[in-house]
Design a protein around this motif. Sequence first.
Motif, PDB file in Angstrom:
ATOM      1  N   ALA A  21       0.863  -0.927   0.109  1.00 55.01           N
ATOM      2  CA  ALA A  21      -0.010  -0.020  -0.144  1.00 55.01           C
ATOM      3  C   ALA A  21       0.858   1.254   0.042  1.00 55.01           C
ATOM      4  CB  ALA A  21      -0.794  -0.033   1.169  1.00 55.01           C
ATOM      5  N   ARG A  22       1.927   1.246   0.774  1.00 53.42           N
ATOM      6  CA  ARG A  22       2.830   2.581   1.028  1.00 53.42           C
ATOM      7  C   ARG A  22       3.403   2.613  -0.567  1.00 53.42           C
ATOM      8  NH1 ARG A  22       3.794   0.382   5.867  1.00 53.42           N
ATOM      9  NH2 ARG A  22       5.812  -0.652   5.171  1.00 53.42           N
ATOM     10  N   PHE A  23       4.155   1.427  -1.107  1.00 55.43           N
ATOM     11  CA  PHE A  23       4.520   1.523  -2.287  1.00 55.43           C
ATOM     12  C   PHE A  23       3.674   2.116  -3.523  1.00 55.43           C
ATOM     13  CE2 PHE A  23       4.948  -0.446  -6.705  1.00 55.43           C
ATOM     14  CZ  PHE A  23       6.248   0.077  -6.947  1.00 55.43           C
ATOM     15  N   GLU A  24       2.537   1.602  -3.409  1.00 61.85           N
ATOM     16  CA  GLU A  24       1.206   1.863  -4.337  1.00 61.85           C
ATOM     17  C   GLU A  24       0.968   3.297  -4.388  1.00 61.85           C
ATOM     18  OE1 GLU A  24      -1.720  -0.798  -4.793  1.00 61.85           O
ATOM     19  OE2 GLU A  24      -0.314  -2.220  -5.758  1.00 61.85           O
ATOM     20  N   SER A  25       1.032   3.892  -3.167  1.00 60.83           N
ATOM     21  CA  SER A  25       0.632   5.453  -2.909  1.00 60.83           C
ATOM     22  C   SER A  25       1.741   6.383  -3.186  1.00 60.83           C
ATOM     23  CB  SER A  25       0.221   5.598  -1.434  1.00 60.83           C
ATOM     24  OG  SER A  25       1.048   5.372  -0.247  1.00 60.83           O
ATOM     25  N   ALA A  26       2.907   5.652  -3.496  1.00 59.90           N
ATOM     26  CA  ALA A  26       3.856   6.320  -3.957  1.00 59.90           C
ATOM     27  C   ALA A  26       4.567   7.111  -2.822  1.00 59.90           C
ATOM     28  CB  ALA A  26       3.899   7.475  -5.120  1.00 59.90           C
ATOM     29  N   LYS A  27       4.341   6.713  -1.607  1.00 57.42           N
ATOM     30  CA  LYS A  27       4.922   7.221  -0.201  1.00 57.42           C
ATOM     31  C   LYS A  27       6.443   6.884   0.096  1.00 57.42           C
ATOM     32  CE  LYS A  27       0.468   8.351   1.589  1.00 57.42           C
ATOM     33  NZ  LYS A  27      -0.494   8.148   2.851  1.00 57.42           N
ATOM     34  N   ARG A  28       6.859   5.754  -0.533  1.00 57.60           N
ATOM     35  CA  ARG A  28       8.186   5.329  -0.066  1.00 57.60           C
ATOM     36  C   ARG A  28       8.778   4.705  -1.544  1.00 57.60           C
ATOM     37  NH1 ARG A  28       8.624   0.567   4.146  1.00 57.60           N
ATOM     38  NH2 ARG A  28       9.081   2.245   5.303  1.00 57.60           N
ATOM     39  N   PRO A  29      10.039   5.143  -1.527  1.00 62.94           N
ATOM     40  CA  PRO A  29      10.735   4.951  -2.550  1.00 62.94           C
ATOM     41  C   PRO A  29      10.954   3.294  -2.715  1.00 62.94           C
ATOM     42  CG  PRO A  29      11.975   6.489  -1.407  1.00 62.94           C
ATOM     43  CD  PRO A  29      10.835   6.219  -0.861  1.00 62.94           C
ATOM     44  N   PRO A  30      10.870   2.797  -3.893  1.00 67.13           N
ATOM     45  CA  PRO A  30      10.825   1.364  -4.171  1.00 67.13           C
ATOM     46  C   PRO A  30      12.350   0.997  -4.219  1.00 67.13           C
ATOM     47  CG  PRO A  30      10.499   2.372  -6.345  1.00 67.13           C
ATOM     48  CD  PRO A  30      10.296   3.632  -5.298  1.00 67.13           C
ATOM     49  N   ARG A  31      12.842  -0.215  -3.453  1.00 67.16           N
ATOM     50  CA  ARG A  31      13.941  -0.732  -3.693  1.00 67.16           C
ATOM     51  C   ARG A  31      14.188  -1.670  -4.753  1.00 67.16           C
ATOM     52  NH1 ARG A  31      14.570  -3.262   2.145  1.00 67.16           N
ATOM     53  NH2 ARG A  31      15.021  -5.157   0.811  1.00 67.16           N
ATOM     54  N   VAL A  32      15.333  -1.748  -5.574  1.00 69.11           N
ATOM     55  CA  VAL A  32      15.599  -2.518  -6.743  1.00 69.11           C
ATOM     56  C   VAL A  32      14.897  -3.992  -6.305  1.00 69.11           C
ATOM     57  CG1 VAL A  32      17.187  -3.457  -8.226  1.00 69.11           C
ATOM     58  CG2 VAL A  32      17.136  -1.086  -7.635  1.00 69.11           C
ATOM     59  N   ASP A  33      15.453  -4.652  -5.264  1.00 71.37           N
ATOM     60  CA  ASP A  33      15.100  -5.979  -4.971  1.00 71.37           C
ATOM     61  C   ASP A  33      13.545  -6.020  -4.699  1.00 71.37           C
ATOM     62  OD1 ASP A  33      15.005  -4.725  -2.503  1.00 71.37           O
ATOM     63  OD2 ASP A  33      15.677  -6.353  -1.272  1.00 71.37           O
ATOM     64  N   THR A  34      12.930  -5.138  -4.232  1.00 66.44           N
ATOM     65  CA  THR A  34      11.267  -5.037  -4.268  1.00 66.44           C
ATOM     66  C   THR A  34      10.811  -5.148  -5.593  1.00 66.44           C
ATOM     67  OG1 THR A  34      11.708  -4.072  -2.048  1.00 66.44           O
ATOM     68  CG2 THR A  34       9.538  -4.196  -3.103  1.00 66.44           C
ATOM     69  N   LEU A  35      11.345  -4.359  -6.360  1.00 61.65           N
ATOM     70  CA  LEU A  35      10.830  -4.022  -7.803  1.00 61.65           C
ATOM     71  C   LEU A  35      11.141  -5.483  -8.397  1.00 61.65           C
ATOM     72  CD1 LEU A  35      12.080  -0.536  -8.841  1.00 61.65           C
ATOM     73  CD2 LEU A  35       9.899  -1.260  -8.267  1.00 61.65           C
ATOM     74  N   LEU A  36      12.338  -6.150  -8.394  1.00 63.92           N
ATOM     75  CA  LEU A  36      12.399  -7.264  -8.999  1.00 63.92           C
ATOM     76  C   LEU A  36      11.388  -8.492  -8.538  1.00 63.92           C
ATOM     77  CD1 LEU A  36      16.332  -7.275  -9.006  1.00 63.92           C
ATOM     78  CD2 LEU A  36      14.824  -7.329 -10.905  1.00 63.92           C
ATOM     79  N   ALA A  37      11.262  -8.466  -7.088  1.00 64.93           N
ATOM     80  CA  ALA A  37       9.996  -9.567  -6.706  1.00 64.93           C
ATOM     81  C   ALA A  37       8.606  -9.035  -7.231  1.00 64.93           C
ATOM     82  CB  ALA A  37       9.970  -9.346  -5.016  1.00 64.93           C
ATOM     83  N   MET A  38       8.485  -7.803  -7.260  1.00 65.01           N
ATOM     84  CA  MET A  38       7.314  -7.603  -7.873  1.00 65.01           C
ATOM     85  C   MET A  38       6.962  -7.867  -9.281  1.00 65.01           C
ATOM     86  SD  MET A  38       5.721  -4.049  -6.130  1.00 65.01           S
ATOM     87  CE  MET A  38       7.022  -3.168  -5.523  1.00 65.01           C
ATOM     88  N   ALA A  39       7.964  -7.545 -10.037  1.00 61.87           N
ATOM     89  CA  ALA A  39       8.047  -7.852 -11.478  1.00 61.87           C
ATOM     90  C   ALA A  39       7.807  -9.485 -11.689  1.00 61.87           C
ATOM     91  CB  ALA A  39       9.380  -7.481 -12.097  1.00 61.87           C
ATOM     92  N   GLU A  40       8.271 -10.210 -10.809  1.00 60.84           N
ATOM     93  CA  GLU A  40       8.441 -11.663 -10.990  1.00 60.84           C
ATOM     94  C   GLU A  40       6.911 -12.063 -10.517  1.00 60.84           C
ATOM     95  OE1 GLU A  40       9.326 -15.443 -11.692  1.00 60.84           O
ATOM     96  OE2 GLU A  40      10.828 -13.750 -11.831  1.00 60.84           O
ATOM     97  N   ALA A  41       6.510 -11.639  -9.301  1.00 62.34           N
ATOM     98  CA  ALA A  41       5.262 -11.958  -8.988  1.00 62.34           C
ATOM     99  C   ALA A  41       4.122 -11.524  -9.978  1.00 62.34           C
ATOM    100  CB  ALA A  41       4.920 -11.379  -7.516  1.00 62.34           C
ATOM    101  N   LEU A  42       4.193 -10.485 -10.785  1.00 59.72           N
ATOM    102  CA  LEU A  42       3.389  -9.854 -11.730  1.00 59.72           C
ATOM    103  C   LEU A  42       3.705 -10.326 -12.982  1.00 59.72           C
ATOM    104  CD1 LEU A  42       3.382  -6.356 -10.347  1.00 59.72           C
ATOM    105  CD2 LEU A  42       1.270  -8.161 -10.212  1.00 59.72           C
TER     106      LEU A  42
END
Length: 82
Positions: free
Chosen positions: A43-64
Motif C-alpha cells: 500500500a505504501r509503495f502503491e501510494s508512492a509514499k516510499r521509494p521502491p528498492r530494486v530488490d522489491t521491484l524485482l520481486a514484484m516484477a516476478e510476482a506480476l
Amino acid sequence: MNSPREQEIYSTIAQQVIARRAELGLSQKDLAELCGTTQPAIARFESAKRPPRVDTLLAMAEALDSKLEIVFRPRTNITTNR
C-alpha cells in the motif's frame, strides 16, 4: 524528502504495478504474499509514499509475471572524441 522529479518517477512505477496487479486480479495482500512482504508495504509503495528498492521491484516484477526494465536514454546528442 523526495524531489518532485523523484516523486513523479515513483508514482509512474506505482501506477504500472497497480495496473498490472488489477489486470491479474490480485489484491495488495496477494501481491504481498507473492513478494514476501506485507500488505501495508505494498500500500505504501502503491501510494508512492516510499521509494521502491530494486530488490522489491524485482520481486514484484516476478510476482506480476513482468519484466523489469531500467533504461537510460540520452536526452541530447553528445559527441565524444576518443
